[in-house]
Design an enzyme around this catalytic site. Structure first.
Site, mmCIF file in Angstrom:
data_model
loop_
_atom_site.group_PDB
_atom_site.id
_atom_site.type_symbol
_atom_site.label_atom_id
_atom_site.label_comp_id
_atom_site.label_asym_id
_atom_site.label_seq_id
_atom_site.Cartn_x
_atom_site.Cartn_y
_atom_site.Cartn_z
ATOM 1 N N ALA A 1 0.855 -1.499 -0.273
ATOM 2 C CA ALA A 1 0.286 -0.145 -0.344
ATOM 3 C C ALA A 1 1.084 1.490 0.207
ATOM 4 O O ALA A 1 0.924 2.070 -0.705
ATOM 5 C CB ALA A 1 -0.895 0.181 1.656
ATOM 6 N N LYS A 2 1.722 1.265 0.798
ATOM 7 C CA LYS A 2 3.139 2.544 1.016
ATOM 8 C C LYS A 2 3.807 2.720 -0.710
ATOM 9 O O LYS A 2 3.868 4.212 -0.802
ATOM 10 C CB LYS A 2 3.380 2.479 2.554
ATOM 11 N N TYR B 1 2.840 -7.696 -14.182
ATOM 12 C CA TYR B 1 3.632 -7.530 -15.357
ATOM 13 C C TYR B 1 2.995 -7.377 -17.157
ATOM 14 O O TYR B 1 3.652 -6.719 -17.575
ATOM 15 C CB TYR B 1 4.476 -8.421 -15.262
ATOM 16 N N GLU C 1 16.796 -9.947 -10.651
ATOM 17 C CA GLU C 1 17.201 -9.772 -10.130
ATOM 18 C C GLU C 1 18.902 -9.532 -9.258
ATOM 19 O O GLU C 1 19.405 -10.683 -9.051
ATOM 20 C CB GLU C 1 16.309 -9.742 -8.839
ATOM 21 N N HIS D 1 4.552 -14.375 -13.663
ATOM 22 C CA HIS D 1 4.982 -12.839 -14.385
ATOM 23 C C HIS D 1 5.359 -13.744 -16.186
ATOM 24 O O HIS D 1 5.183 -13.030 -17.288
ATOM 25 C CB HIS D 1 6.148 -12.511 -14.469
ATOM 26 N N LYS E 1 19.135 -8.382 -33.386
ATOM 27 C CA LYS E 1 20.432 -8.707 -33.571
ATOM 28 C C LYS E 1 20.821 -9.086 -34.902
ATOM 29 O O LYS E 1 19.523 -9.617 -35.043
ATOM 30 C CB LYS E 1 20.699 -9.507 -33.140
ATOM 31 N N LEU F 1 15.541 0.084 -31.422
ATOM 32 C CA LEU F 1 14.765 0.839 -30.574
ATOM 33 C C LEU F 1 14.376 1.157 -29.027
ATOM 34 O O LEU F 1 13.946 0.062 -28.238
ATOM 35 C CB LEU F 1 13.140 0.190 -31.180
ATOM 36 N N TRP G 1 28.103 -3.321 -28.037
ATOM 37 C CA TRP G 1 27.570 -2.706 -28.939
ATOM 38 C C TRP G 1 28.644 -1.098 -28.139
ATOM 39 O O TRP G 1 28.577 -1.115 -27.365
ATOM 40 C CB TRP G 1 26.266 -3.003 -28.846
#
Length: 554
Positions: A61-62, A220, A257, A281, A431, A451, A538
């Site tokens: 909530a916060k 997601y 992560e 997800h 690619k 892009l 790249w």
């Protein structure tokens, strides 16, 4: 500041670099959204809306719900006649709620007056999650604030699953609006812990609500690049012709992560990475990547095709699964990296809950037969990233083999690959191979058609996923929410593996905090046809340095 008001672009000192065309596009997008809200209000001009936040004193909530409601209110996207009511067991005040949420609100100085008006629209009720008298009191308070018993009501359940049944039953029994007011129930994941518990929850909800009232939220599905998959696939003929097993060798969907559980391992330990990330997800993304073309952009047409696709997936086999759990890297200079999963004091000492998993799925239909769909997710890795990689088959023939071997005796022509970067730094890039500039003959190198949204759409705000989804609920759009039959199919696919993990029948591979991933997972992906070369470089235009856009190990 991703959450700053779009209207402030006009006075932004950095906006001189934003083209007039981009500004016009931004304004056009906002005007369309506001027009939709105007239509919503004109349909019931005297009807109020009440947004209930259950679990108002909690982290979600916060960090997400209150900030999102503020941003939508600030930008003029919410109905004019609206009130917000928080509900939780804690004896807390509205002032204290906003004090805790302040760091996430990101209120600018020039927004203070608007923010104060927003705060004044908020109320709070403390009560139990299983006491009828408390829900009767909540209903009385809602009627008093809105001054009408037929106000439209939206209930956001930011609650632990253990209280879902009692809360949803009591909301339906005591807090429904009088006709013609409608009710919409927003349910946060996890939607159960396995197929049986999920079906039990769905069965319970179906007794109290019709499916049209239930909005199972998977944030997601609110992300820009996930929503863009449908347009990318079905609005571009060049892609629709190659989106099949004849052209595509493998699909890999990655979630990484760079943090561990950070003291919240006790909660994570109840679920693990498959339940927490892959079952919802990643399988949702897979269904959009693989589904057939829907009849229209209506929510039910899209969700029908997603379910058809999921029904073609066999339950994952044990030999197609790799799981792991992170351990501390005692040689790291990063204090957090020195701590392993079991070092989290909230995690049981003997926990075998996976923090990393790779599942390889097969879709048994004409379009995808033989193409592996590799779902990979992990915590405590080297970076934060979510992306989809569509790897195309090898170019036929050996026309360039001799040129390639001149620079690399063991080399082979790199596969083309379409990459959709979901987060961070949203991008779509293709690619492909090209002639190395300035060299004689056919010296080949990998490059990209790029892009990157931060370059192409400078100044365009990409709304937070929760902004999109909560606005969808107000509009009654269910495109980006999970239907009960979708949920059932997703659990069916992973349920046999979860049972084996819970019985500790799958090997748990340790990996150090901060690594790229688990070697056994990379080897399994290669065995199923996904080829990673690690040679693609790249030029980062912002720094002017040559950096690797690929991991050394995928």
């Amino acid at each position: 500041n991703n959450n700053s008001s779009m209207d402030q672009n006009k006075s932004n000192p950095h906006s001189s670099s934003i083209s007039q065309t981009t500004r016009e596009t931004v304004n056009c997008i906002f005007e369309r959204l506001r027009f939709q809200i105007t239509r919503l209000e004109s349909a019931t001009p005297l009807t109020s809306h009440i947004f209930f936040i259950f679990g108002a004193s909690g982290d979600l909530a916060k960090k997400k719900i209150y900030p999102t409601l503020w941003w939508l209110y600030r930008d003029g996207f919410l109905p004019e006649r609206i009130r917000f009511i928080g509900y939780a067991r804690s004896q807390i005040t509205v002032a204290k709620i906003f004090e805790h949420a302040a760091i996430y609100m990101k209120v600018e100085k020039h927004e203070r007056e608007t923010f104060e008006k927003f705060v004044e629209l908020n109320s709070y009720c403390a009560g139990s999650y299983d006491a009828e008298k408390d829900f009767q009191h909540l209903n009385d308070e809602a009627n008093r604030l809105s001054k009408q018993e037929s106000a439209h009501r939206l209930f956001y359940l930011a609650l632990p699953p253990s209280v879902y049944e009692s809360v949803t039953e009591l909301i339906s029994k005591h807090c429904r609006p009088k006709p013609p007011g409608w009710l919409r129930l927003i349910v946060e994941k996890p939607f159960g812990k396995d197929l049986q518990s999920s079906n039990k929850l769905s069965e319970h909800l179906s007794k109290c609500y019709v499916e049209e009232e239930i909005y199972r939220i998977d944030h997601y599905l609110g992300k820009e690049m996930v929503q863009n998959i449908i347009v990318l696939r079905f609005a571009n003929h060049i892609l629709s012709r190659v989106w099949n097993r004849d052209s595509i060798a493998a699909v890999i969907i990655i979630f990484k992560e760079d943090i561990g559980t950070q003291g919240r391992g006790g909660y994570f330990d109840q679920f693990g990475i498959i339940r927490d990330v892959i079952q919802n997800h990643l399988i949702q993304i897979l269904s959009i990547v693989g589904m057939e073309k829907p009849r229209s952009t209506k929510g039910e047409d899209i969700r029908d095709e997603k379910v058809k696709l999921l029904r073609c997936i066999s339950p994952v086999k044990p030999e197609d699964v790799v799981i792991g759990q992170y351990i501390g890297d005692k040689n790291s200079t990063n204090v957090e990296h020195q701590q392993g999963y079991l070092d989290d004091k909230t995690v049981p000492d003997n926990s075998t809950t996976p923090t990393y998993a790779q599942l390889i799925l097969n879709i048994n239909n004409e379009r995808w037969a033989g193409v592996p769909f590799i779902l990979r997710a992990g915590k405590a890795l080297n970076e934060k990233k979510a992306e989809i990689r569509i790897q195309f088959r090898d170019a036929p023939g050996a026309m360039f083999d001799e040129d390639i071997r001149e620079s690399d005796p063991n080399g082979r022509l790199a596969r083309d690959e379409l990459v959709i970067r979901v987060q961070p730094n949203e991008a779509i890039y293709l690619k492909l191979n090209t002639k190395r500039p300035g060299e004689m003959g056919f010296s080949i190198e990998e490059t990209e058609l790029d892009l990157t949204y931060g370059h192409r759409y400078q100044g365009v705000k990409l709304p937070d996923a929760y902004e999109r989804l909560i606005l969808d609920v107000f509009m009654g759009s269910k495109i980006n929410f999970v239907r009960s039959d979708e949920l059932q199919e997703a659990w069916r696919i992973v349920d046999p593996i979860l049972e084996l993990i819970d019985q500790k029948k799958l090997p748990l591979i340790p990996y150090k905090f901060g690594v790229f991933g688990i070697r056994e997972a990379f080897e399994a992906a290669a065995k199923h046809g996904y080829i990673f070369r690690g040679t693609y470089l790249w030029k980062d235009e912002r720094s002017g340095s040559i950096t690797s856009k690929e991991e050394k190990k995928k």
